[in-house]
Design an enzyme around this catalytic site. Sequence first.
Site, mmCIF file in Angstrom:
data_model
loop_
_atom_site.group_PDB
_atom_site.id
_atom_site.type_symbol
_atom_site.label_atom_id
_atom_site.label_comp_id
_atom_site.label_asym_id
_atom_site.label_seq_id
_atom_site.Cartn_x
_atom_site.Cartn_y
_atom_site.Cartn_z
ATOM 1 N N LYS A 25 0.589 3.096 0.433
ATOM 2 C CA LYS A 25 2.143 4.553 0.086
ATOM 3 C C LYS A 25 1.491 5.310 -0.662
ATOM 4 C CE LYS A 25 5.027 2.170 -2.544
ATOM 5 N NZ LYS A 25 4.729 2.425 -3.853
ATOM 6 N N PRO A 113 -6.091 -1.008 -5.671
ATOM 7 C CA PRO A 113 -5.352 -1.773 -6.794
ATOM 8 C C PRO A 113 -4.448 -2.789 -6.608
ATOM 9 C CG PRO A 113 -5.791 0.742 -6.528
ATOM 10 C CD PRO A 113 -5.833 0.807 -5.390
ATOM 11 N N ALA A 115 -1.148 -3.944 -8.757
ATOM 12 C CA ALA A 115 0.072 -3.596 -9.397
ATOM 13 C C ALA A 115 -0.288 -1.702 -9.370
ATOM 14 C CB ALA A 115 0.168 -4.402 -11.181
ATOM 15 N N GLY A 117 1.470 0.755 -7.964
ATOM 16 C CA GLY A 117 2.349 1.192 -6.842
ATOM 17 C C GLY A 117 2.072 2.051 -6.459
ATOM 18 N N ALA A 119 1.773 -0.382 -4.147
ATOM 19 C CA ALA A 119 2.585 -1.818 -2.880
ATOM 20 C C ALA A 119 1.067 -2.262 -1.719
ATOM 21 C CB ALA A 119 3.404 -0.814 -1.444
ATOM 22 N N GLY A 120 0.628 -2.160 -2.805
ATOM 23 C CA GLY A 120 -0.517 -3.353 -1.951
ATOM 24 C C GLY A 120 -0.442 -4.355 -1.584
ATOM 25 N N GLY A 121 0.848 -5.420 -2.502
ATOM 26 C CA GLY A 121 0.938 -7.100 -2.246
ATOM 27 C C GLY A 121 1.141 -6.370 -0.664
ATOM 28 N N SER A 122 2.321 -5.405 -0.416
ATOM 29 C CA SER A 122 3.136 -5.206 0.579
ATOM 30 C C SER A 122 2.303 -5.195 2.096
ATOM 31 C CB SER A 122 4.242 -4.427 0.376
ATOM 32 O OG SER A 122 4.975 -4.344 -0.702
ATOM 33 N N ALA A 123 1.179 -3.925 1.688
ATOM 34 C CA ALA A 123 0.099 -4.024 2.953
ATOM 35 C C ALA A 123 -0.180 -5.646 3.103
ATOM 36 C CB ALA A 123 -0.901 -3.214 2.493
ATOM 37 N N ASP A 155 8.979 -2.912 0.207
ATOM 38 C CA ASP A 155 8.210 -2.009 0.740
ATOM 39 C C ASP A 155 7.184 -2.438 2.125
ATOM 40 O OD1 ASP A 155 8.773 0.040 -1.184
ATOM 41 O OD2 ASP A 155 6.585 -0.927 -2.508
HETATM 42 P P1 ATP Z 1 5.511 -3.559 -5.862
HETATM 43 O O1 ATP Z 1 4.848 -3.073 -4.639
HETATM 44 O O2 ATP Z 1 6.605 -4.060 -6.513
HETATM 45 O O3 ATP Z 1 5.988 -1.745 -6.075
HETATM 46 P P2 ATP Z 1 2.940 -2.328 -6.895
HETATM 47 O O4 ATP Z 1 2.499 -1.397 -5.596
HETATM 48 O O5 ATP Z 1 2.833 -1.872 -8.040
HETATM 49 O O6 ATP Z 1 3.759 -3.162 -6.609
HETATM 50 P P3 ATP Z 1 1.292 -4.632 -5.831
HETATM 51 O O7 ATP Z 1 -0.419 -4.577 -5.737
HETATM 52 O O8 ATP Z 1 1.613 -5.264 -4.850
HETATM 53 O O9 ATP Z 1 1.557 -3.663 -6.600
HETATM 54 O O10 ATP Z 1 0.918 -6.011 -6.824
HETATM 55 C C1 ATP Z 1 2.166 -6.575 -7.618
HETATM 56 C C2 ATP Z 1 2.130 -8.113 -8.034
HETATM 57 O O11 ATP Z 1 2.409 -8.152 -7.036
HETATM 58 C C3 ATP Z 1 0.869 -7.859 -8.808
HETATM 59 O O12 ATP Z 1 0.994 -7.808 -10.391
HETATM 60 C C4 ATP Z 1 0.424 -9.569 -8.356
HETATM 61 O O13 ATP Z 1 0.463 -9.949 -9.175
HETATM 62 C C5 ATP Z 1 1.495 -9.780 -7.139
HETATM 63 N N1 ATP Z 1 0.621 -9.738 -6.262
HETATM 64 C C6 ATP Z 1 1.441 -10.739 -4.776
HETATM 65 N N2 ATP Z 1 0.530 -10.922 -3.742
HETATM 66 C C7 ATP Z 1 -0.375 -9.710 -4.263
HETATM 67 C C8 ATP Z 1 -1.774 -9.274 -3.205
HETATM 68 N N3 ATP Z 1 -1.968 -10.065 -2.425
HETATM 69 N N4 ATP Z 1 -1.936 -8.018 -4.134
HETATM 70 C C9 ATP Z 1 -1.391 -7.691 -4.539
HETATM 71 N N5 ATP Z 1 -0.438 -8.074 -5.571
HETATM 72 C C10 ATP Z 1 0.000 -9.088 -5.374
#
Ligand code: ATP
Length: 319
Positions: A25, A113, A115, A117, A119-123, A155
């Site tokens: 996102k 990528p 961390a 911004g 929302a990869g972990g959320s996806a 997210d």
């Molecule tokens: P946020 O969703 O908190 O705004 P972001 O979009 O910047 O953060 P994400 O890629 O979601 O970043 O990752 C944030 C942190 O979550 C990473 O540093 C990692 O340690 C942790 N994490 C847990 N699960 C995942 C995943 N499946 N993919 C990426 N990071 C993950």
Amino acid sequence: MSWSSAGGPGHIRGDGAVTAHAPAKVNVSLAVGPLREDGFHGLQTVYLAVSLLDTVTVRPGEGLSVSVTGEGTGGPDPVPTDRRNLVWRAAELLAEHAGVPADAAIAVDKTIPAAAGLAGGSADAAAALVALDALWGTRATRGDLTELAARLGSDVPFGLAGGVAIGTGRGEQLTPVLARRQWHWVLGIADGGLSTPAVYAELDRLRAAGRVPDGTAVPSPEPVLAALRSGPTAALAAALANDLQAPAISLRPALRRALRAATDAGAAAALVSGSGPTVAALADGEDAALRLAAVLAGEGVFRTVRVVHGPVPGARLVG
Ligand code: ATP
């Protein structure tokens, strides 16, 4: 077609695997309210799901295991493969909700990528919910999945929904918005992530020092929604806004140069995506996005650049 029938046994492949995609996102606008007593900030954001997708494949297993390939597997702070991974917690929550054992081998293939911004972990968590619902035959309703998603993170509901939506609360309360036209962006991805809590803490610090507005005046999302619906590009460019941009730049001063590089290279506008450090550069059409990406790639300001478009759908089964 109901959500649960979309995730029926028809999606289980011969080897017992189920695969789902979910999008990154961009917060086209992000207004952050003052720090609340519960330690969270109220948000008002307009989310746009873009065509940078992670792939989550789940297979029958004994207990839970998580593997991660692609973006974020190397470096000093790799994406975790244990309970800290959001897909692990998604699996536990869905299993508990459905009263089934949490048995699955979960493979996450990342192009988003970490961390960054985006929302990869959320996806990934949203894709895991959809894939495991199909693997386990839990027949969760869309409402059930959205509720579980909100418990996993602010997210995650948007990772399920995709498209365009207004997010309020901590970002998890969604109002979908119809947007028929596509927007083209170049994502400038930096080396190294930014911690979301650290960026919020920096915003609080800048506000306490009176260096940025205190967040009590919440702007209307209407200008950005009107621009997203019908353009023109200049209107959307003028409406882009992100309260986390100043603290992200404060923590990562090189971002200022990166934003300028994007506009100098022909972007209609550029902003930090969410908590950064990804720069989202808006282009006036697909050809302009390709040209912009070529210039930015040549300049070497970013680790990598990706041409994306949006809105795209949220987490969904593939195959
Ligand atoms: P946020 O969703 O908190 O705004 P972001 O979009 O910047 O953060 P994400 O890629 O979601 O970043 O990752 C944030 C942190 O979550 C990473 O540093 C990692 O340690 C942790 N994490 C847990 N699960 C995942 C995943 N499946 N993919 C990426 N990071 C993950």
